[in-house]
Design a protein around this motif. Structure first.
Motif, PDB file in Angstrom:
ATOM      1  N   GLN A   3     -23.122  86.975  17.330  1.00  0.00           N
ATOM      2  CA  GLN A   3     -22.736  87.440  15.999  1.00  0.00           C
ATOM      3  C   GLN A   3     -23.947  87.248  15.114  1.00  0.00           C
ATOM      4  OE1 GLN A   3     -18.983  86.198  14.474  1.00  0.00           O
ATOM      5  NE2 GLN A   3     -18.205  87.795  15.832  1.00  0.00           N
ATOM      6  N   GLY A   4     -24.561  88.319  14.690  1.00  0.00           N
ATOM      7  CA  GLY A   4     -25.757  88.190  13.867  1.00  0.00           C
ATOM      8  C   GLY A   4     -26.117  89.525  13.274  1.00  0.00           C
ATOM      9  N   LYS A   5     -27.160  89.515  12.462  1.00  0.00           N
ATOM     10  CA  LYS A   5     -27.553  90.759  11.799  1.00  0.00           C
ATOM     11  C   LYS A   5     -28.982  91.124  12.158  1.00  0.00           C
ATOM     12  CE  LYS A   5     -24.288  90.499   8.183  1.00  0.00           C
ATOM     13  NZ  LYS A   5     -23.566  91.417   7.529  1.00  0.00           N
ATOM     14  N   TYR A   6     -29.221  92.416  12.250  1.00  0.00           N
ATOM     15  CA  TYR A   6     -30.580  92.865  12.532  1.00  0.00           C
ATOM     16  C   TYR A   6     -31.085  93.789  11.436  1.00  0.00           C
ATOM     17  CZ  TYR A   6     -29.012  97.581  13.897  1.00  0.00           C
ATOM     18  OH  TYR A   6     -28.489  98.846  13.895  1.00  0.00           O
ATOM     19  N   LEU A   7     -32.414  93.784  11.296  1.00  0.00           N
ATOM     20  CA  LEU A   7     -33.070  94.716  10.375  1.00  0.00           C
ATOM     21  C   LEU A   7     -34.222  95.385  11.135  1.00  0.00           C
ATOM     22  CD1 LEU A   7     -34.051  93.928   6.726  1.00  0.00           C
ATOM     23  CD2 LEU A   7     -35.613  95.107   8.199  1.00  0.00           C
ATOM     24  N   LEU A   8     -34.247  96.705  11.071  1.00  0.00           N
ATOM     25  CA  LEU A   8     -35.320  97.450  11.755  1.00  0.00           C
ATOM     26  C   LEU A   8     -36.210  98.091  10.709  1.00  0.00           C
ATOM     27  CD1 LEU A   8     -33.519  99.415  14.611  1.00  0.00           C
ATOM     28  CD2 LEU A   8     -35.493  97.928  14.875  1.00  0.00           C
ATOM     29  N   LYS A   9     -37.529  97.903  10.843  1.00  0.00           N
ATOM     30  CA  LYS A   9     -38.465  98.583   9.941  1.00  0.00           C
ATOM     31  C   LYS A   9     -39.247  99.568  10.786  1.00  0.00           C
ATOM     32  CE  LYS A   9     -39.087  95.183   6.298  1.00  0.00           C
ATOM     33  NZ  LYS A   9     -38.805  95.989   5.126  1.00  0.00           N
ATOM     34  N   VAL A  10     -39.178 100.837  10.432  1.00  0.00           N
ATOM     35  CA  VAL A  10     -39.723 101.868  11.319  1.00  0.00           C
ATOM     36  C   VAL A  10     -40.899 102.594  10.668  1.00  0.00           C
ATOM     37  CG1 VAL A  10     -39.134 103.849  12.760  1.00  0.00           C
ATOM     38  CG2 VAL A  10     -37.354 102.241  12.098  1.00  0.00           C
ATOM     39  N   ALA A  11     -41.974 102.756  11.434  1.00  0.00           N
ATOM     40  CA  ALA A  11     -43.119 103.543  10.963  1.00  0.00           C
ATOM     41  C   ALA A  11     -43.442 104.574  12.036  1.00  0.00           C
ATOM     42  CB  ALA A  11     -44.322 102.625  10.743  1.00  0.00           C
TER      43      ALA A  11
END
Ligand code: SAM
Ligand code: SF4
Length: 443
Positions: A3-11
């Motif tokens: 149970q957790g959260k993710y953040l994706l930064k895309v270039a």
């Protein structure tokens, strides 16, 4: 399940964007949910690009900003995936010791095991080996009307300026059945448009045990029920053939937009770039496209300041832009990429000269784009509605078959649908209009 959260930064390019959709799919399957707030995230992954130095510098700058967060939240997992990860490998940890893992372009599927190992106390994990199987990975497609589908991975061309073949490996075509099944799935998920992706789609299928051509694939994708539009990128002028133009002409769903990167107008520079065609060959392709499909739009990529580019060579690029009259062009200053042949060439062009050439080129292209768009005023065009415009949420945004961006007022429930828009104004970058009477009644 975690149970957790993710953040994706895309270039980066569409392929990088699509890889991020696979990472999002893997994270979702592992139990993570998405957040846009770094302070809330348990896992932050940078899906990266290294085609030009500027992209690379920006990514390292953004990674540096996370040092403080990692200090106050030591359990936060930070990873780098994509082309820059593949290129820099272990070097990433020297530059950014707060990064926990590096995931190469061909190892996306390793993500769940890496996260599990990190949660159990491992650190500094690198997964950049070549040639893992990329089939069957889950994906969480971004909202929108367009689904990206890879037709091939990697590139064999070794254009002398380009890092892509080094970080994405040799060209491997996917089986047509796998591509068609993915397109059908995207339609079931509600996507009206697919964009087929490959570094050089024109050589698609040549390496398969039972070779097929890209033109054949376009015709097969066109037959998928429920699909509305098909786009593809990128074509290579050396391998682009008439059967592709004919496939676009004969099919209903494949759009009349040709993105055909020219890169330079001088034959001397094209040869040094290892592009494998001349300006004359390119012009013949354009003539062929326009004679078979007069309404087609044509866009390109151009590089200024390739090593040894003289003012005369640059003039040849300007001349080609005048002759072809592109609808739009992505223009770049040559950026030396360590390990590529062009980075080691003598006669590197000074930055000031590159900047000056880029601004002259952009000025010319801006005028031509405007002139290409102006005759569309007064016409009624079919637009696939993408949703509210990013810059003006009171307006809808969508694209014509020729990939022109159109803004117009209308109800949000048109999102994902085709609308007829009467064009009232045109600039270099966008068209503006109103719903044609038929569609206004439906809205
Ligand atoms: N395979 C595609 C192709 O051949 O056009 C895309 C390659 S690349 C991701 C997209 C564009 O970036 C290229 O068409 C080229 O114009 C530009 N590019 C690649 N390497 C570059 C470099 N070292 N400096 C400046 N522009 C570059
Ligand atoms: Fe790079 Fe050339 Fe391959 Fe495109 S075709 S990815 S520019 S090497």
């Amino acid at each position: 399940m975690v149970q957790g959260k993710y953040l994706l930064k895309v270039a980066g390019c569409q392929m990088s964007f699509h890889d991020a959709e696979v990472l999002a799919g893997l994270l979702t399957r592992a139990g993570y949910t998405e957040t846009t707030d770094p302070a809330e995230a348990d896992v932050i992954i940078f899906q990266t690009c290294c085609v030009r130095e500027r992209a690379e510098r920006k990514i390292y700058g953004k990674l540096d900003e996370l040092r403080r967060l990692k200090r106050i939240k030591p359990d936060l997992i930070i990873g780098m995936a994509g082309c820059l990860a593949q290129k820099d490998k272990e070097k990433v940890f020297e530059r950014c010791p707060h990064v926990d893992f590096v995931l190469g372009t061909q190892r996306l599927g390793d993500l769940p095991e890496i996260l599990a190992a990190l949660r159990e106390g491992s650190s500094g994990i690198v997964a950049v080996d070549e040639e893992a199987n990329l089939e069957g990975l889950p994906m969480r497609r971004a909202d929108g009307v367009r689904a990206y589908v890879n037709v091939s991975y990697g590139c064999n061309n070794f254009c002398t300026y380009c890092i892509v073949p080094y970080v994405r490996g040799p060209e491997r075509s996917r089986q047509p059945e796998a591509i068609l099944a993915e397109v059908e799935e995207a339609v079931r998920e509600g996507y009206p448009e697919v964009m087929l992706l490959g570094q050089n789609v024109n050589t698609y299928g040549r390496d398969l045990a039972e070779p097929v051509s890209f033109a054949w694939l376009l015709r097969a994708v066109d037959k998928v029920d429920g699909l509305v539009r098909v786009r593809y990128t990128t074509s290579h002028p050396r391998d682009f053939t008439e059967d592709i133009i004919r496939a676009v002409k004969d099919t209903r769903k494949v759009c009349e937009h040709f993105h055909l990167p020219l890169q330079a107008g001088s034959d001397r520079i094209l040869a040094r770039m290892n592009r494998g065609y001349t300006a004359e060959h390119y012009l013949r392709l354009i003539e062929k496209i326009r004679s078979l499909i007069p309404e087609a739009s044509i866009t390109t990529d151009l590089i200024v300041g390739f090593p040894g580019e003289t003012e005369e060579d640059f003039q040849a690029t300007l001349e080609m832009v005048e002759k072809v009259r592109f609808d739009a062009a992505y223009t770049f200053m040559f950026s030396p990429r360590e390990g590529t042949a062009a980075a080691a060439l003598p006669e590197q062009v000074p930055v000031a000269t590159k900047k000056e050439r880029l601004s002259r080129l952009n000025e010319l292209q801006e005028r031509i784009s405007r002139e290409q768009n102006e005759p569309l005023v007064g016409k009624t065009l079919e637009v696939l509605v993408e949703g509210p415009s990013k810059n003006n949420p009171c307006m809808l945004a969508g694209r014509t078959r020729t990939n022109k961006l159109v803004h117009f007022p209308g109800p949000e429930n048109l999102r994902g649908k085709l609308a007829l828009v009467h064009i009232e104004r045109a600039s270099s970058w966008t068209l503006q209009g109103v719903l044609a009477d038929d569609d206004r009644d439906q809205g």
